[in-house]
Design a protein around this motif. Structure first.
Motif, PDB file in Angstrom:
ATOM      1  N   ASP A   1       0.837  -1.196   0.000  1.00  0.00           N
ATOM      2  CA  ASP A   1       0.000   0.000   0.000  1.00  0.00           C
ATOM      3  C   ASP A   1       0.873   1.248   0.000  1.00  0.00           C
ATOM      4  OD1 ASP A   1      -2.109   1.801   0.200  1.00  0.00           O
ATOM      5  OD2 ASP A   1      -2.274   1.593   2.367  1.00  0.00           O
ATOM      6  N   ALA A   2       0.731   2.052  -1.046  1.00  0.00           N
ATOM      7  CA  ALA A   2       1.461   3.316  -1.143  1.00  0.00           C
ATOM      8  C   ALA A   2       0.585   4.491  -0.762  1.00  0.00           C
ATOM      9  CB  ALA A   2       1.976   3.509  -2.571  1.00  0.00           C
ATOM     10  N   VAL A   3      -0.694   4.250  -0.461  1.00  0.00           N
ATOM     11  CA  VAL A   3      -1.643   5.340  -0.265  1.00  0.00           C
ATOM     12  C   VAL A   3      -1.982   5.564   1.194  1.00  0.00           C
ATOM     13  CG1 VAL A   3      -3.951   6.194  -0.868  1.00  0.00           C
ATOM     14  CG2 VAL A   3      -2.607   4.938  -2.560  1.00  0.00           C
ATOM     15  N   GLY A   4      -2.330   4.509   1.913  1.00  0.00           N
ATOM     16  CA  GLY A   4      -2.783   4.672   3.286  1.00  0.00           C
ATOM     17  C   GLY A   4      -4.175   5.265   3.325  1.00  0.00           C
ATOM     18  N   GLY A   5      -4.511   5.929   4.400  1.00  0.00           N
ATOM     19  CA  GLY A   5      -5.822   6.547   4.518  1.00  0.00           C
ATOM     20  C   GLY A   5      -6.890   5.554   4.937  1.00  0.00           C
ATOM     21  N   PRO A   6      -8.148   5.987   4.865  1.00  0.00           N
ATOM     22  CA  PRO A   6      -9.249   5.171   5.374  1.00  0.00           C
ATOM     23  C   PRO A   6      -9.449   3.847   4.636  1.00  0.00           C
ATOM     24  CG  PRO A   6     -10.077   7.168   4.317  1.00  0.00           C
ATOM     25  CD  PRO A   6      -8.586   7.283   4.372  1.00  0.00           C
TER      26      PRO A   6
ATOM     27  N   GLU B   1      -8.170  -0.209   5.800  1.00  0.00           N
ATOM     28  CA  GLU B   1      -8.962  -1.267   6.434  1.00  0.00           C
ATOM     29  C   GLU B   1      -9.498  -2.246   5.391  1.00  0.00           C
ATOM     30  OE1 GLU B   1     -12.191  -1.745  10.017  1.00  0.00           O
ATOM     31  OE2 GLU B   1     -11.917   0.207   9.094  1.00  0.00           O
ATOM     32  N   LYS B   2      -9.857  -1.749   4.207  1.00  0.00           N
ATOM     33  CA  LYS B   2     -10.321  -2.630   3.134  1.00  0.00           C
ATOM     34  C   LYS B   2      -9.205  -3.557   2.663  1.00  0.00           C
ATOM     35  CE  LYS B   2     -13.807   0.567   1.414  1.00  0.00           C
ATOM     36  NZ  LYS B   2     -14.230   1.431   0.294  1.00  0.00           N
ATOM     37  N   LEU B   3      -7.976  -3.050   2.640  1.00  0.00           N
ATOM     38  CA  LEU B   3      -6.842  -3.898   2.279  1.00  0.00           C
ATOM     39  C   LEU B   3      -6.657  -5.009   3.306  1.00  0.00           C
ATOM     40  CD1 LEU B   3      -4.192  -1.317   1.058  1.00  0.00           C
ATOM     41  CD2 LEU B   3      -5.546  -2.880  -0.321  1.00  0.00           C
ATOM     42  N   ALA B   4      -6.822  -4.675   4.574  1.00  0.00           N
ATOM     43  CA  ALA B   4      -6.725  -5.693   5.618  1.00  0.00           C
ATOM     44  C   ALA B   4      -7.816  -6.746   5.434  1.00  0.00           C
ATOM     45  CB  ALA B   4      -6.810  -5.048   6.998  1.00  0.00           C
ATOM     46  N   ASP B   5      -9.012  -6.310   5.068  1.00  0.00           N
ATOM     47  CA  ASP B   5     -10.108  -7.254   4.802  1.00  0.00           C
ATOM     48  C   ASP B   5      -9.756  -8.192   3.654  1.00  0.00           C
ATOM     49  OD1 ASP B   5     -11.789  -6.256   6.792  1.00  0.00           O
ATOM     50  OD2 ASP B   5     -12.821  -4.887   5.423  1.00  0.00           O
TER      51      ASP B   5
ATOM     52  N   THR C   1      -4.567   7.134   8.572  1.00  0.00           N
ATOM     53  CA  THR C   1      -4.656   5.714   8.263  1.00  0.00           C
ATOM     54  C   THR C   1      -4.968   4.964   9.552  1.00  0.00           C
ATOM     55  OG1 THR C   1      -3.016   5.954   6.510  1.00  0.00           O
ATOM     56  CG2 THR C   1      -3.407   3.722   7.331  1.00  0.00           C
ATOM     57  N   PRO C   2      -6.181   4.379   9.636  1.00  0.00           N
ATOM     58  CA  PRO C   2      -6.518   3.656  10.864  1.00  0.00           C
ATOM     59  C   PRO C   2      -5.808   2.306  10.913  1.00  0.00           C
ATOM     60  CG  PRO C   2      -8.290   3.458   9.280  1.00  0.00           C
ATOM     61  CD  PRO C   2      -7.260   4.384   8.674  1.00  0.00           C
TER      62      PRO C   2
ATOM     63  N   ALA D   1      -8.970  -5.272  14.573  1.00  0.00           N
ATOM     64  CA  ALA D   1      -9.770  -6.506  14.530  1.00  0.00           C
ATOM     65  C   ALA D   1      -9.231  -7.475  13.484  1.00  0.00           C
ATOM     66  CB  ALA D   1     -11.235  -6.172  14.247  1.00  0.00           C
ATOM     67  N   GLN D   2      -8.998  -6.983  12.258  1.00  0.00           N
ATOM     68  CA  GLN D   2      -8.486  -7.857  11.202  1.00  0.00           C
ATOM     69  C   GLN D   2      -7.087  -8.367  11.544  1.00  0.00           C
ATOM     70  OE1 GLN D   2      -9.849  -4.867  10.813  1.00  0.00           O
ATOM     71  NE2 GLN D   2     -10.827  -4.623   8.836  1.00  0.00           N
ATOM     72  N   THR D   3      -6.255  -7.493  12.111  1.00  0.00           N
ATOM     73  CA  THR D   3      -4.888  -7.879  12.457  1.00  0.00           C
ATOM     74  C   THR D   3      -4.896  -9.029  13.462  1.00  0.00           C
ATOM     75  OG1 THR D   3      -4.117  -5.620  12.072  1.00  0.00           O
ATOM     76  CG2 THR D   3      -2.684  -7.037  13.366  1.00  0.00           C
ATOM     77  N   LEU D   4      -5.748  -8.942  14.462  1.00  0.00           N
ATOM     78  CA  LEU D   4      -5.811  -9.987  15.479  1.00  0.00           C
ATOM     79  C   LEU D   4      -6.473 -11.258  14.965  1.00  0.00           C
ATOM     80  CD1 LEU D   4      -6.769  -7.806  18.575  1.00  0.00           C
ATOM     81  CD2 LEU D   4      -4.522  -8.748  17.999  1.00  0.00           C
TER      82      LEU D   4
END
Length: 112
Positions: A3-8, A11-15, A34-35, A39-42
């Motif tokens: 991810d080169a963008v970050g931002g909101p 979370e979709k990338l984590a999903d 960038t949050p 939850a996804q990480t855990l």
């Protein structure tokens, strides 16, 4: 996942990342926060890593490892750059206009 963008949308990338996957953040083009997707990480046992070029090129061993990785990836075809459009150097103004339009997907190449 890279991810080169970050931002909101981080979370979709984590999903979208597979369980046990690695998210590598190497830019922050988004001006928004960038949050951290806790939850996804855990639940998916994700690894989130930052990659900053200044920290890498400051050490000769890390720089050599990055160069080797990229060169091998290009040689084997595992890394394939996406070229949006190629311009001759004499058309540099047109190339800048194309970049500023924000319509490209991939890199813009300028040749001699």
């Amino acid at each position: 996942m890279f991810d080169a963008v970050g931002g909101p949308n981080f979370e979709k990338l984590a999903d979208a990342t597979a369980p046990g996957g690695i998210l590598i953040v190497y830019g922050r083009f988004s001006p928004e926060i960038t949050p951290l997707p806790i939850a996804q990480t855990l639940w998916k046992n994700l690894t989130i890593r930052g990659f900053g070029l200044p920290a890498t090129i400051a050490r000769d061993d890390k720089l050599a490892a990055v160069k080797q990785f990229v060169n091998e990836g290009l040689t084997t075809g595992d890394l394939r750059p996406i070229i949006a459009k190629t311009f001759a150097f004499d058309d540099i103004v047109e190339a800048h206009r194309y970049l500023e339009s924000g319509t490209q997907f991939g890199k813009v190449v300028v040749t001699e």
